[in-house]
Design an enzyme around this catalytic site. Structure first.
Site, PDB file in Angstrom:
ATOM      1  N   LYS A 267      -7.320  -4.114  -2.700  1.00 52.41           N
ATOM      2  CA  LYS A 267      -7.905  -4.757  -1.530  1.00 52.41           C
ATOM      3  C   LYS A 267      -8.662  -3.732  -0.691  1.00 52.41           C
ATOM      4  CE  LYS A 267      -3.782  -4.412   1.471  1.00 52.41           C
ATOM      5  NZ  LYS A 267      -4.292  -3.581   2.567  1.00 52.41           N
TER       6      LYS A 267
ATOM      7  N   CYS B 115      -1.816  -2.435   8.342  1.00 53.14           N
ATOM      8  CA  CYS B 115      -1.698  -3.410   7.251  1.00 53.14           C
ATOM      9  C   CYS B 115      -0.455  -4.284   7.368  1.00 53.14           C
ATOM     10  CB  CYS B 115      -1.748  -2.695   5.902  1.00 53.14           C
ATOM     11  SG  CYS B 115      -3.312  -1.822   5.637  1.00 53.14           S
TER      12      CYS B 115
ATOM     13  N   ASP C  61       0.788  -1.243   0.000  1.00 52.66           N
ATOM     14  CA  ASP C  61       0.000   0.000   0.000  1.00 52.66           C
ATOM     15  C   ASP C  61       0.823   1.297   0.000  1.00 52.66           C
ATOM     16  OD1 ASP C  61      -1.876  -2.002   0.344  1.00 52.66           O
ATOM     17  OD2 ASP C  61      -2.431  -1.416   2.371  1.00 52.66           O
TER      18      ASP C  61
END
Length: 196
Positions: A81, A113, A19
């Site tokens: 996601k 995450c 990310d």
């Protein structure tokens, strides 16, 4: 209980890029430094033919992986996601197909995450190496306590340079000079050590 040695081998290791997206740029501490470490690792992966798997958290709202990171050779392994953990069916399938045992994890945020990805991977018996110089958060408190918890959970907390030399294993490795060139300049200071 014996400590994990955490040996790495090119043929059973994947790099996971979590990310590192445009919309996080203003809020993540040391974001430019984290990008530089990711660039170093992506370049090394390209040289040594180590697979990279990346995720993007809700890319429609948060944008794609930052343009400074060359995703051209792994763009088919970038998955959107909404789950915080990277361990989604597409990523699990890639890890299975590639016969991966070791994961080198970098990205954001450490306490969300990265931590949840690590937890899921450890539960599935992967050895997880978290790059201390390649992960960050909005605050240093979150980052520091997350790194502590990650170590307690069984992840190996390491650095980008240590990881690359572990993967090379020998100065006679055919890619030694190319990878050595990537670490000739030290990784940027990402604020983990107090400035005395």
């Amino acid at each position: 209980m014996a400590a994990k040695l955490g040996r790495l081998a090119v043929n059973n290791t994947a790099f996971l890029l979590c990310d590192i997206q445009e919309k996080f740029r203003p809020s993540i501490r040391y974001f430019p430094e984290i990008i530089k470490v990711a660039q170093r690792m992506v370049a090394a992966a390209n040289i040594m033919k180590i697979p990279i798997i990346a995720t993007e958290q809700y890319p429609k709202g948060l944008g794609n992986t930052v343009e400074e990171i060359d995703t051209s050779f792994f763009k088919e392994r970038i998955f959107p996601k909404t789950k915080f953990s990277m361990v989604i069916p597409e990523v699990e399938e890639q890890l299975r197909q590639l016969n991966i045992e070791n994961v080198v994890l970098m990205g954001i945020e450490t306490q969300v995450c990265v931590l949840q990805t690590t937890m899921d991977l450890l539960e599935k018996n992967y050895t997880v190496h978290v790059l201390a110089d390649g992960v960050s958060s909005r605050t240093m408190v979150e980052r520091m306590f997350a790194l502590e918890r990650l170590r307690e959970m069984g992840a190996i907390i390491t650095t980008s340079e240590c990881t690359l030399f572990m993967l090379l294993g020998d100065a006679k490795h055919p890619n030694f000079r190319e990878v050595q060139a990537l670490v000739k300049t030290a990784a940027p200071d990402s604020g983990l050590l107090s400035k005395c």
